[in-house]
Design a protein around this motif. Structure first.
Motif, mmCIF file in Angstrom:
data_model
loop_
_atom_site.group_PDB
_atom_site.id
_atom_site.type_symbol
_atom_site.label_atom_id
_atom_site.label_comp_id
_atom_site.label_asym_id
_atom_site.label_seq_id
_atom_site.Cartn_x
_atom_site.Cartn_y
_atom_site.Cartn_z
ATOM 1 N N LEU A 56 33.593 51.242 58.048
ATOM 2 C CA LEU A 56 33.837 50.327 56.946
ATOM 3 C C LEU A 56 32.714 49.309 56.870
ATOM 4 C CD1 LEU A 56 37.682 49.606 57.209
ATOM 5 C CD2 LEU A 56 36.486 51.376 55.913
ATOM 6 N N VAL A 57 32.362 48.920 55.656
ATOM 7 C CA VAL A 57 31.320 47.926 55.449
ATOM 8 C C VAL A 57 31.828 46.894 54.455
ATOM 9 C CG1 VAL A 57 30.212 49.297 53.613
ATOM 10 C CG2 VAL A 57 28.899 47.558 54.836
ATOM 11 N N ASP A 58 31.551 45.632 54.721
ATOM 12 C CA ASP A 58 31.961 44.534 53.845
ATOM 13 C C ASP A 58 30.876 43.469 53.852
ATOM 14 O OD1 ASP A 58 33.123 42.500 52.416
ATOM 15 O OD2 ASP A 58 34.706 42.070 53.872
ATOM 16 N N ILE A 59 30.063 43.470 52.801
ATOM 17 C CA ILE A 59 29.069 42.412 52.613
ATOM 18 C C ILE A 59 29.742 41.344 51.770
ATOM 19 C CG2 ILE A 59 26.735 41.851 51.913
ATOM 20 C CD1 ILE A 59 26.921 43.998 54.083
ATOM 21 N N GLY A 60 30.265 40.336 52.425
ATOM 22 C CA GLY A 60 31.095 39.339 51.754
ATOM 23 C C GLY A 60 30.348 38.108 51.298
ATOM 24 N N ARG A 61 29.037 38.181 51.244
ATOM 25 C CA ARG A 61 28.242 37.034 50.765
ATOM 26 C C ARG A 61 27.672 37.359 49.379
ATOM 27 N NH1 ARG A 61 24.595 39.606 54.394
ATOM 28 N NH2 ARG A 61 22.551 40.085 53.456
ATOM 29 N N PRO A 62 27.170 36.383 48.658
ATOM 30 C CA PRO A 62 26.586 36.665 47.340
ATOM 31 C C PRO A 62 25.414 37.633 47.459
ATOM 32 C CG PRO A 62 26.953 34.301 47.606
ATOM 33 C CD PRO A 62 27.176 34.937 48.960
ATOM 34 N N LEU A 63 25.572 38.820 46.897
ATOM 35 C CA LEU A 63 24.562 39.859 47.016
ATOM 36 C C LEU A 63 24.114 40.376 45.650
ATOM 37 C CD1 LEU A 63 23.006 41.743 49.027
ATOM 38 C CD2 LEU A 63 24.901 43.367 48.738
ATOM 39 N N LEU A 64 25.060 40.509 44.734
ATOM 40 C CA LEU A 64 24.762 41.085 43.431
ATOM 41 C C LEU A 64 25.283 40.188 42.310
ATOM 42 C CD1 LEU A 64 26.353 43.664 45.259
ATOM 43 C CD2 LEU A 64 24.756 44.847 43.770
ATOM 44 N N ARG A 65 24.782 40.447 41.118
ATOM 45 C CA ARG A 65 25.215 39.690 39.945
ATOM 46 C C ARG A 65 24.891 40.494 38.694
ATOM 47 N NH1 ARG A 65 26.218 34.130 39.069
ATOM 48 N NH2 ARG A 65 25.766 33.358 36.972
ATOM 49 N N TRP A 91 28.560 57.920 51.207
ATOM 50 C CA TRP A 91 29.110 56.575 51.004
ATOM 51 C C TRP A 91 30.072 56.558 49.828
ATOM 52 C CZ3 TRP A 91 23.919 57.806 50.877
ATOM 53 C CH2 TRP A 91 23.328 57.924 49.606
ATOM 54 N N ASP A 92 31.040 55.650 49.924
ATOM 55 C CA ASP A 92 31.989 55.326 48.858
ATOM 56 C C ASP A 92 31.991 53.810 48.771
ATOM 57 O OD1 ASP A 92 33.405 58.083 48.392
ATOM 58 O OD2 ASP A 92 33.364 57.787 50.580
ATOM 59 N N LEU A 93 31.190 53.275 47.865
ATOM 60 C CA LEU A 93 30.904 51.843 47.826
ATOM 61 C C LEU A 93 31.292 51.250 46.480
ATOM 62 C CD1 LEU A 93 27.350 52.020 49.436
ATOM 63 C CD2 LEU A 93 29.435 51.207 50.569
ATOM 64 N N MET A 94 31.671 49.984 46.502
ATOM 65 C CA MET A 94 32.077 49.285 45.284
ATOM 66 C C MET A 94 31.738 47.811 45.414
ATOM 67 S SD MET A 94 36.041 49.855 46.284
ATOM 68 C CE MET A 94 35.528 51.454 46.891
ATOM 69 N N VAL A 95 31.646 47.147 44.272
ATOM 70 C CA VAL A 95 31.374 45.716 44.282
ATOM 71 C C VAL A 95 32.701 44.969 44.216
ATOM 72 C CG1 VAL A 95 29.175 46.116 43.122
ATOM 73 C CG2 VAL A 95 31.148 45.414 41.775
ATOM 74 N N HIS A 96 32.692 43.739 44.679
ATOM 75 C CA HIS A 96 33.885 42.907 44.618
ATOM 76 C C HIS A 96 33.495 41.452 44.467
ATOM 77 C CE1 HIS A 96 32.892 42.747 48.965
ATOM 78 N NE2 HIS A 96 33.393 41.521 48.912
ATOM 79 N N SER A 97 34.368 40.686 43.832
ATOM 80 C CA SER A 97 34.163 39.246 43.712
ATOM 81 C C SER A 97 34.358 38.593 45.068
ATOM 82 C CB SER A 97 35.148 38.650 42.702
ATOM 83 O OG SER A 97 35.101 37.236 42.731
ATOM 84 N N ILE A 98 33.427 37.732 45.448
ATOM 85 C CA ILE A 98 33.544 37.089 46.761
ATOM 86 C C ILE A 98 34.289 35.763 46.694
ATOM 87 C CG2 ILE A 98 31.423 38.182 47.567
ATOM 88 C CD1 ILE A 98 30.121 35.361 47.235
ATOM 89 N N GLU A 99 34.658 35.310 45.495
ATOM 90 C CA GLU A 99 35.409 34.061 45.369
ATOM 91 C C GLU A 99 36.788 34.244 45.994
ATOM 92 O OE1 GLU A 99 36.769 30.920 41.830
ATOM 93 O OE2 GLU A 99 35.870 32.859 41.335
ATOM 94 N N PRO A 100 37.165 33.401 46.933
ATOM 95 C CA PRO A 100 38.431 33.626 47.635
ATOM 96 C C PRO A 100 39.637 33.308 46.752
ATOM 97 C CG PRO A 100 37.455 31.558 48.352
ATOM 98 C CD PRO A 100 36.441 32.221 47.460
ATOM 99 N N PRO A 101 40.815 33.858 47.077
ATOM 100 C CA PRO A 101 42.038 33.483 46.356
ATOM 101 C C PRO A 101 42.305 31.990 46.511
ATOM 102 C CG PRO A 101 42.403 35.400 47.761
ATOM 103 C CD PRO A 101 41.066 34.847 48.134
ATOM 104 N N ALA A 102 43.011 31.425 45.533
ATOM 105 C CA ALA A 102 43.254 29.984 45.559
ATOM 106 C C ALA A 102 44.527 29.652 44.796
ATOM 107 C CB ALA A 102 42.072 29.230 44.951
#
Length: 432
Positions: A141-150, A208-219
């Motif tokens: 599993l891979v999780d790049i949880g910092r701002p990487l793409l836009r 690989w099976d990769l996808m983008v995700h919003s890194i803004e945490p729930p609030a």
């Protein structure tokens, strides 16, 4: 669990942690499995022979998990009580040749998965997550949880009519995210970056099976923090509630007349037709093997399925204050009004009158209010894993969920009470 006077902050906090830890379906099932193991469940391999011992077990396949608990001394023909959900959410997924770019920008080639609100992915800091397959056949599993793409939106100066004529996005040309600068785009750049981030040697990743995700945490949101904003609530809110309910039923120590099951599938957002989707054989195979492992016959299997009930739990539409005319005029589900019972006479949802009675009894036992949802007759109705489960396995199925706003957005909105109220109703259902 008992109904809260306002809402159970601990449960909602835990949901927020679950959402953050689960940026992809593969992470979601790993997170659910970890929680179930703490409640005494153990993983069984599909390639192994299964025994008929009591206790909690689960099967993990890709982005799907099926977990069940066999009470001591239960008969082979004992019916199941199933909570069904799905782990995937609409998003942007990386193509087989991911490295692209133009005019000095490095970009990642993505494909549209499911039916996302595309504009919600614009001008948002995005991470990258999913599953890497290594040369030896293992996965990581891979999780790049910092701002990487836009995905940058075009400035209004270059599209003066955007606020009057509406935003028009071409799925191929306008949704490719940027992730750096450089005129020389080389094949293998993205995968080499992920190998380095994951501590792998060069060339070790072959799939690989990769996808983008919003890194803004729930609030929490609102004056009184009565709302919850976050990603992937469709449908990790239900996966979390089902996981919590199954763990609670097992640890409560109550005598169970049914075998409680959690079935969380992948690929609901694009039709469920996969080996890990609800339209695949996974659930039926697991239930059958459970019956046979306990010495049951085909007759026992038929009796067990005939008495089985599944609650297909997925998010639904709360009445939108700015678009109330899009909803049925007599059915206006509200957030924090309790879970919703989803009905469509054309079987886009699987609920019928007898199913309604089952859900009403569970909510009454749990002290939880519930609401009814039907679509406006002039609007096409969505669907769920419910009708698929009912038709494929001959199992009585009821469609339920939690009412939210901004469904299929990169960031959705629910009430802060409703996740806990749903979990309470699921506990009462699984306990029978």
């Amino acid at each position: 669990m008992s109904a809260p006077s306002r809402f159970d902050r601990g449960h909602t906090d835990d949901l927020m942690s679950f959402l953050t830890a689960s940026p992809s379906p593969y992470h979601a099932v790993a997170t659910a499995a970890e929680r179930l193991e703490k409640a005494g469940f153990r993983q069984v391999a599909e390639t192994d022979a299964w025994d008929g011992t009591s206790g909690g077990k689960y099967v993990l396949r890709g982005g799907a998990i099926v977990a069940w608990y066999v009470p001591e001394g239960i008969a082979p023909h004992t019916p199941f009580r199933i909570v069904g959900a799905h782990t995937d959410s609409p998003n942007l997924r990386v193509k087989p040749l991911p490295d692209t770019g133009a005019h000095g920008w490095r970009q990642v080639a993505v494909e549209i998965y499911g039916g996302p609100l595309l504009n919600s992915w614009l001008d948002r800091d995005l991470g990258l997550s999913g599953r890497l397959t290594l040369r030896d056949g293992s996965t990581r599993l891979v999780d790049i949880g910092r701002p990487l793409l836009r995905v940058p939106q075009l400035a209004i100066h270059l599209d003066r009519a955007v606020n009057t004529d509406g935003l028009k996005l071409d799925k191929q040309r306008h949704i490719q995210p940027i992730w750096g600068l450089g005129g020389d785009v080389r094949d293998g750049d993205l995968i080499a970056f992920l190998e380095e981030e994951s501590g792998l040697s060069a060339g070790q990743v072959t799939g690989w099976d990769l996808m983008v995700h919003s890194i803004e945490p729930p609030a929490y949101l609102g004056r009184d923090e009565e709302l919850l904003a976050g990603p992937r609530m469709d449908n990790l809110l239900s996966v979390h509630a089902g996981t919590a309910a199954l763990a609670a039923v097992v640890t409560n120590g109550a005598a169970l007349p049914y075998i409680p099951v959690l079935a969380a599938f992948d690929h609901e957002e694009n039709g469920s037709q996969s080996d890990t989707g609800a339209d695949g054989p996974l659930l039926g195979t697991v239930l059958e093997r459970s019956v046979f492992a306990r010495g049951g016959s085909y007759e026992d299997r038929a009796r067990a399925f005939a008495g089985t009930v599944c609650l297909s739990s997925d998010t639904g539409h709360a009445v939108h204050p700015n678009y109330a005319e899009r909803h049925d005029p007599t059915h206006h589900p509200r957030v924090n009004g309790g879970p919703i019972l989803k009905v469509n006479v054309n079987n886009r949802y699987a609920t019928d009158g007898s199913g309604r009675a089952v859900f009403a009894a569970a909510c009454e036992k749990a002290g939880v209010p519930f609401q009814s949802f039907v679509s406006n007759n002039s609007m096409p109705c969505g669907t769920t894993i419910g009708p698929i489960t009912a038709a494929r396995h001959g199992i009585r199925t009821v469609d339920i969920g939690v009412a939210i706003l901004s469904m299929h957005s990169a960031r959705e909105l629910s009430g802060a009470d409703d996740p806990y109220l749903l979990a309470n109703a699921l506990v009462a259902f699984l306990e029978g």
